[in-house]
Design an enzyme around this catalytic site. Structure first.
Site, PDB file in Angstrom:
ATOM      1  N   LYS A 112       0.853  -1.193   0.000  1.00 49.16           N
ATOM      2  CA  LYS A 112       0.000   0.000   0.000  1.00 49.16           C
ATOM      3  C   LYS A 112       0.890   1.243   0.000  1.00 49.16           C
ATOM      4  O   LYS A 112       1.717   1.411   0.902  1.00 49.16           O
ATOM      5  CB  LYS A 112      -0.851  -0.011   1.261  1.00 49.16           C
ATOM      6  CG  LYS A 112      -2.315   0.053   0.995  1.00 49.16           C
ATOM      7  CD  LYS A 112      -3.057   0.065   2.311  1.00 49.16           C
ATOM      8  CE  LYS A 112      -4.527   0.233   2.068  1.00 49.16           C
ATOM      9  NZ  LYS A 112      -5.274   0.355   3.298  1.00 49.16           N
ATOM     10  N   ILE A 113       0.695   2.079  -0.986  1.00 51.19           N
ATOM     11  CA  ILE A 113       1.470   3.327  -1.046  1.00 51.19           C
ATOM     12  C   ILE A 113       0.494   4.490  -1.152  1.00 51.19           C
ATOM     13  O   ILE A 113      -0.337   4.523  -2.071  1.00 51.19           O
ATOM     14  CB  ILE A 113       2.430   3.322  -2.265  1.00 51.19           C
ATOM     15  CG1 ILE A 113       3.397   2.136  -2.151  1.00 51.19           C
ATOM     16  CG2 ILE A 113       3.189   4.652  -2.367  1.00 51.19           C
ATOM     17  CD1 ILE A 113       4.442   2.064  -3.251  1.00 51.19           C
TER      18      ILE A 113
END
Ligand code: E4P
Length: 442
Positions: A296-297
């Site tokens: 997750k960015i």
């Protein structure tokens, strides 16, 4: 411990329900059998139990057996009676998940089975124990008995109840208010069959229309395991806020524990660095945790600097990114351009946070789905869900995934529920709470 599938159960009393009561000329009462030779099944009981089993119920027996404590029989005889019952059931292809017996005296006379026990009905002790030990769906479970203490035990545990009326037991009846009465076990099985049909039939129809993948959003391992066991969710999302809320102090340890339990569904773990270089290192570390891990960015760092160059680089290398905290269409366009066409990715648009500002997120989500058609391997995810209705909204907007909290997940059981039945449940809840609180007006 392995993960179990949650199933609804029927909790059954034994004497007068499954087997016949026995006439005692001294007390001039029908009583529980004290001698294995007196054991006789109720007519139609085996067939009714077989029907219940076929309807998909787990069968659990809960019985008060104070006769040894009262000095009326021996423990050996009690065990022989249970063995006989078990043999009959097994022969008929009926499998009880568990038998629970309370051997204590109601007032406590024989020392080894005396004293204030917590397991004697109407205490719900054995129901709670069975639910925990056998992974039962208490919300959709029932209790069938022939005495007030049975019905009260069921109600104390929050179960629906059926009181059998064709029993010979004349004592301890008439004070409880069961949900249904039925002449015998066969009639009870017919009621339960209708309930099961309504529950699974409607539920299945409504669920069959759901093509969207449900992910569970959270960081409580117990809840994640439960969601996995129930089999409804197709993946998981976490974030640092949820992890902190769940009391996670060691990120890697938490991730390792989750990934030990859940190996075959995608799980997103988020980077938390605020500069792109460290973010990249974290991303590579997270990717190394497992094949089912999505990195997750967030779409920007805390200064609003876009992370798209990093997303582009990692996606080109084949790393599965979940781009998070997105709320605008320009962000969706930018990400759609950056993602590699051959690498799977998740594009998380926070529809709930859009709704939190008083805007309808649906038009934006529809457009986002349109934009992402250019990258078929990228799945649009409706994030920050606020209610069950969002699942249907997300699907109608063309989202491929929605991530939901455990609270919303619980409500999946209500999909397609008959509104009349829901109304009745609501009225019963008010009634229960008013009487539990001891409110009086007149
Ligand atoms: C998604 O992956 C996020 O973890 C989540 O949906 C955030 O929701 P919130 O708006 O409730 O923080």
């Amino acid at each position: 411990m392995g993960i179990c599938k949650v199933k609804p159960a029927v909790f059954l009393d034994r004497d007068g329900v499954i087997n016949q009561l026995v006439w005692n000329p001294t007390t001039r009462e029908y009583e529980s059998p004290h001698d294995v030779r007196d054991m006789k099944l109720q007519p139609g009981a085996l067939q009714a139990l077989r029907d219940l089993q076929q309807q998909g119920w787990e069968l659990i027996l809960i019985s008060n057996q104070p006769s040894y404590a009262k000095g009326k029989t021996t423990l050996e005889e009690i065990k022989a009676i249970q063995a006989k019952l078990h043999a009959w059931l097994t022969e008929a292809g009926i499998r009880f998940r568990a038998y629970y017996y309370c051997y204590h005296h109601p007032q406590g006379i024989v020392p080894d089975y005396s004293g204030a026990c917590e397991c004697r009905k109407p205490n719900p002790y054995f129901v709670h124990k069975a639910v925990a030990e056998h992974c039962l769906d208490a919300k959709n479970s029932w209790l069938v008995g022939d005495q007030d203490s049975d019905i009260l035990c069921g109600q104390n545990a929050g179960l629906r109840t059926i009181l059998l009326t064709e029993t010979r037991s004349r004592k301890k009846r008439g004070q409880s208010r069961p949900d249904y009465t039925a002449a015998n076990l066969a009639a009870a099985a017919a009621i339960l069959s209708k309930y099961q049909e309504a529950r699974t039939g409607e539920h299945m129809k409504a669920k069959a229309k759901l093509k969207i993948k449900i992910f569970a959003d959270g960081a409580n391992i117990g809840e994640m395991k439960k969601a996995y066991a129930e089999g409804v969710v197709k993946g998981f999302t976490t974030n640092p806020t949820l992890m902190r809320k769940a009391g996670v102090s060691d990120y890697e340890k938490f991730a390792a524990e989750v990934l030990r339990e859940i190996r075959d569904l995608p799980i997103s773990f988020e980077v938390f660095a605020d500069d792109l270089a460290t973010m990249e290192k974290e991303a590579r570390q997270i990717a190394s945790w497992g094949k089912n891990v999505n990195i997750k960015i967030p779409i920007t760092n805390t200064q609003g600097l876009s992370t798209v160059p990093l997303i582009k680089k990692l996606s080109a290398e084949g790393l599965c990114i979940n781009v998070t905290a997105m709320l605008t269409l320009p962000q969706v366009r930018e990400v759609a351009r950056a993602l590699h066409k051959k690498t799977p990715a998740i594009v998380s648009v926070f529809a709930g946070r859009i709704a939190d500002t008083g805007r309808d997120p649906m038009p934006l989500m529809r457009k986002a789905a349109e934009i992402l058609k250019a990258k078929p391997k990228a799945e649009l995810l409706w994030a920050s869900s606020r209610e069950l209705l969002n699942v249907f909204q997300a699907q109608s907007c063309g989202c491929r995934i929605i991530t939901v909290t455990p609270d919303i997940l619980k409500k999946m059981a209500l999909i397609g529920m008959d509104l009349q039945e829901l109304s009745l449940d609501t009225v019963k809840m008010f009634q229960r709470d008013a009487s539990a609180a001891g409110y009086t007006l007149l």
